[in-house]
Design an enzyme around this catalytic site. Structure first.
Site: not given
Lengths: 635, 306
Positions: A31-33, A465, A467, A470, A539
């Site tokens: 209200v003040d604003d 395959g 390690s 290839g 894998s």
């Protein structure tokens, strides 16, 4: 002008006024604003004050006015003052005025006590926010609070009305300082579309006309601004969304789905998807009592009929088939608690979003937000008027868009199961995971479309395959040839992936399984993206290679067994790993102290003891052509 | 009317219409036994029109309820029966049997007893008798200050009481239509309409309204500065009081002995709207203020109903 029209040509006047659009805005300030004075001024100036109201106002102004017997416009909207004295909860009030250009609905929210609940309610339907500051005081804590709540509710367009300019001698530098302060603050909370307007609601300066006191000001007056603003984000563009409210079935031959479009537009022939089910159909008719429409836009309430007999019920969302909303049952959200009874984490509540009501439980808040300082603090619960960020767990998956994208698709309320009262309002940030029971319903741009664009058949060529067998060398050569041929490819190499995605995994059996699971999933995504994926991983276990195969469609998985006897691989030992393993410096090394299970029925077997890597790559290429994964040479 | 290929933003009337239709559908979808309160006035006419649109091509999935006092204008009864027959909607008329028995009327019992017993008590009886849990009403937020904060979905206790503290926050287009046993909900689809919107929409959509809204020569007597139409011979005339023919119309409609007429030449809808708009503006220029009791009756109607 329109006043003349009113008196001389009422038909023309009505035609003009029927074309007006609607703007909903919220006023924030205490209200003040001078907020009540401002709203009173807008009602007064738009000539919506009726005879009895004006007579009462004149009398009230003499008795209890604050303007020395002059009209006190604040009294027009302070009807709530009496209620305040009686101790009734102060609430959001909606007020209406109209000008020649627009109709306005104002959500008038008191700035004190129940401010959060009321402001959030008022802001939820507003396109624009008018935030008042007192020119004498500048930005206050409450200005920041109001701005934060406005941004939380997704309003992007804000007017900062610097009121009581009369009290600072209409000093331009005062307005300029507040302007600069506010812009800096506002941009920090995502309010980008800010307009600062100096006014005096009391004297009427810069409300309708700028007037002599603010002659230095060259922007729009407040009303000019409100009459012309096109609010950011209020436009309801984007892909079509319509929560189904009601299924209309007047007779067995007609089945219509009634609802209000909350985004986009729709026309007969458009492909739509039903969420959360996922079925698609075409819109046949847009039925209204005024005749069928050729198009309907966001905001309209319509009834759609579909070309196919598919299952659609109240609570479903009809959406543009190519851009459907996501479906999920766990979300991160902002919650505004609106009830005297505090939130209890884990308690079963109800959640209503769109036209769907489901069961929900709320996790302990991640934090709550101090609306005055915007600080985050730890919280175990949320009390009345508190705002927190919480995860929700729904008992059924719902279609949604983030609140930021669409208020109607991302806003929800929490309802108490026992008392049926509305406990809270919330806004979805994002889904925590996709619901399990929902297929990844691919969109119009699906795997086939991407593959067609790339002129290839996506697939995974899986090299397995020992390690040093290839694998990587052959895979590399193969990729170079495919690439030279214009294929879109990607090579997933075991060593490289372990540097990033899988760097948290070791070489135990469990970790090897997880290693392959992740790579298989990534390969699947890449196949979905239309690529030819070359996977070069030891894998060692059949089960995981089978799992990878099962993730893909028939014919998309090509297993290449790079068959090199252990002693040959060990003699090559390109990375010195076998030596380390033999010395015991590496544990769980395949072939040494961890088994390798050779494929039983690979698509391709290459014997590196009889073939050079180039010949091996050629052999793979030939098989890919035979299997029509690649076009035959020259074709 | 909106062109079928129009992709422009909606006008304010289109937005109001769409919102009201969505509200009506939402309430009907979640109610067990909904009903639409029908007072035969202009707001009821608009609300009924919207209900017809909401479920087209099906009829509204609820009946209309007219809480009758037996003291409405004859033209209202004729209009009510004609319109409901034309639209093919179910109409329930409830007259408080106690009032019928006691012969409650505004002349011997006063307007407040008359209104309370026929309308307020009558409404509660009708809702309880039929077990209606959701009732649509035509009230608007612009009617008076205290209504400005009313919800669209307003919850009532089992005894039909309105409890300010029990009202639920209403956000977005999300309405909480759940209620506990015995509670009921009043739904106001026209909450965001103003009186001008209502008239504009009636004009635009050519919605039939009771002819009493238009000026015509009618027999009236003047009492305490208010023109009362002598609608039938139940109205006791004071000694020396002789009805005179005047060109009058009504701004709101209720029980004829309690509804003031205003003198007017506005015998077409557009002229009524024009008169309404001009009256407001000219009154601000300091004309003699016309305290017609129609306005206060509108409030009474609301207090009685809601």
């Amino acid at each position: 002008m329109s006043g003349d029209l009113l008196a001389t040509d009422i038909e023309a006047y009505l035609d003009a006024h029927e074309q007006k659009d609607l703007l909903r805005f919220i006023t924030c300030g205490s209200v003040d604003d001078g907020k009540s004075t401002l709203i009173g001024r807008l009602l007064y100036e738009s000539k919506l004050i009726f005879d009895d109201q004006l007579a009462a106002l004149e009398a009230d102004s003499k008795v209890s006015g604050t303007q020395g017997g002059d009209l006190d416009l604040a009294l027009l909207v302070d009807g709530l003052a009496a209620e305040r004295e009686q101790g009734i909860t102060i609430d959001v009030a909606y007020r209406f005025f109209t000008t020649d250009r627009r109709k306005f609905i104002v959500a008038d929210t008191p700035g004190h006590e129940q401010y959060t609940r009321n402001m959030v309610t008022g802001a939820s339907t507003a396109d624009v926010a008018v935030i008042l500051v007192d020119a004498r005081k500048g930005l206050l804590t409450q200005t920041r609070r109001h701005s934060y709540l406005v941004s939380l509710l997704g309003i992007k367009t804000v007017v900062l009305a610097v009121n009581k300019m009369d009290a600072v001698g209409y000093d331009q530098s005062v307005a300029a300082a507040i302007d600069a302060d506010y812009r800096q603050f506002a941009s920090g909370i995502g309010l980008d579309d800010v307009t600062v307007i100096p006014i005096s609601a009391l004297r009427g300066d810069n409300i309708i006309e700028t007037g002599p006191n603010l002659s230095w000001y060259d922007g729009p007056t407040l009303l000019e601004y409100l009459e012309t603003v096109e609010p950011v984000g209020a436009a309801t563009g984007g892909p079509m969304r319509m929560p189904v409210q009601w299924v209309t079935r007047p007779d067995p031959s007609f089945r219509g789905f009634a609802g209000q479009l909350v985004a986009g537009s729709v026309a007969p022939g458009d492909a739509v998807r039903v969420l959360p089910g996922g079925q698609t159909s075409l819109v046949e008719r847009i039925v209204t009592a005024d005749g069928d429409l050729d198009v309907a836009v966001a905001g309209q309430s319509v009834t759609l009929t579909l070309a196919d007999e598919i299952d659609v019920s109240r609570g479903d969302v009809l959406a543009a088939a190519a851009e459907p909303p996501a479906v999920a049952d766990q979300f991160e959200t902002s919650l505004v608690w609106m009830s005297d009874q505090p939130m209890l984490p884990g308690r079963p509540y109800l959640l209503k979003i769109g036209t769907r009501t489901v069961g929900v439980s709320i996790a302990q808040p991640k934090y709550k937000i101090n609306v005055n300082t915007m600080e985050h603090t730890a919280a175990r619960t949320l009390e009345l008027n508190e705002i927190g960020v919480c995860n929700l767990n729904l008992d059924r998956a719902v279609p949604f868009d983030p609140y930021e994208v669409n208020r109607d698709m991302g806003g929800f309320i929490i309802i108490d199961r026992l008392t049926d009262v509305t406990l809270a309002a919330g806004m979805i940030h994002f889904a925590l995971r996709r619901a399990d029971n929902v297929h990844w319903q691919s969109v119009e741009v699906h795997k086939e479309a991407r593959a067609a664009q790339a002129h290839q058949k996506p697939c995974v060529v899986w090299f397995t395959g020992l390690s040093g067998s290839g694998k990587s060398t052959i895979a590399n050569l193969l990729e170079k040839r495919l690439f030279a041929d214009g294929r879109r490819t990607y090579l997933l190499d075991g060593d490289n992936v372990r540097h990033g995605l899988n760097k948290d995994l070791g070489f135990t059996e469990a970790d090897r399984v997880e290693n392959i699971r992740r790579v298989a999933e990534v390969s699947k995504l890449m196949v979905d993206a239309g690529l030819i994926v070359l996977v070069s991983f030891i894998s060692p276990f059949r089960a995981e290679r089978r799992m990878a195969r099962a993730l893909l469609e028939e014919g998309e998985f090509v297993e290449v067994y790079v068959d090199t006897p252990l002693e040959v691989a060990e003699s090559r030992d390109p990375k010195g790993l076998y030596r380390k393993a033999r010395r015991g410096e590496l544990v769980n090394f395949t072939g040494i102290d961890s088994p390798y299970e050779p494929p039983e029925d690979p698509e391709i077997r290459v014997d590196t003891t009889t073939m050079t890597p180039d010949e091996a790559a050629d052999r793979v290429l030939r098989v890919l052509r035979e299997r029509a994964i690649l076009p035959s040479a020259g074709g | 009317m909106r062109s079928v290929t129009d992709k422009r933003p909606l006008t304010h009337l289109q937005r109001l219409e769409a919102e009201s239709i969505a509200i009506i559908r939402e309430a009907a979808a979640e109610a067990e036994r909904p009903v639409m309160l029908y007072s035969v006035g202009k707001d009821s006419a608009v609300m009924l029109h919207l209900a017809m649109k909401a479920f087209y091509p099906a009829p509204p999935p609820f009946p209309l309820l007219h809480v009758d006092t037996t003291w409405k204008f004859q033209e209202m009864y004729e209009f009510r029966d004609r319109i409901t027959a034309e639209l093919g909607v179910e109409l329930i008329v409830h007259q408080n049997p106690e009032c019928v028995e006691l012969g409650i009327n505004p002349f011997t019992h006063g307007s407040s007893v008359h209104t309370d017993m026929w309308k307020t008590q009558g409404l509660k009886q009708a809702l309880d008798k039929h077990g209606f849990d959701v009732a649509f009403g035509g009230a608007r937020r612009d009617e008076e200050k205290s209504r400005a904060k009313e919800r669209v979905f307003s919850i009532r206790s089992a005894s039909h009481q309105w409890d300010a503290k029990a009202q639920r926050p209403e956000l977005w287009r999300l309405y909480n239509v759940r209620k506990s046993r015995g509670e009921s909900i009043r739904v106001f689809p026209l909450s965001n309409w103003t009186e001008l919107d209502v008239w504009q929409y009636i004009h635009q959509q050519q919605i039939p309204v009771v002819p009493l809204y238009l000026a015509a020569e009618r027999p009236v007597v003047e009492r305490n500065g208010t023109l009362i139409m002598v609608d039938d011979d139940r109205m006791p005339l004071e000694p020396g009081e002789v009805p005179v023919m005047k060109k009058v119309r009504f701004r709101t409609l209720g029980c004829y002995p309690l509804t003031g007429a205003i003198e007017s030449d506005a015998d077409e809808l557009t002229l009524v709207i024009q008169e309404m708009l001009l009256t407001t503006t000219s009154e601000r220029q300091g004309r003699v203020i016309d305290h017609d009791s129609a306005a206060s009756m509108e409030k009474k109607k609301q207090e009685g109903y809601f």
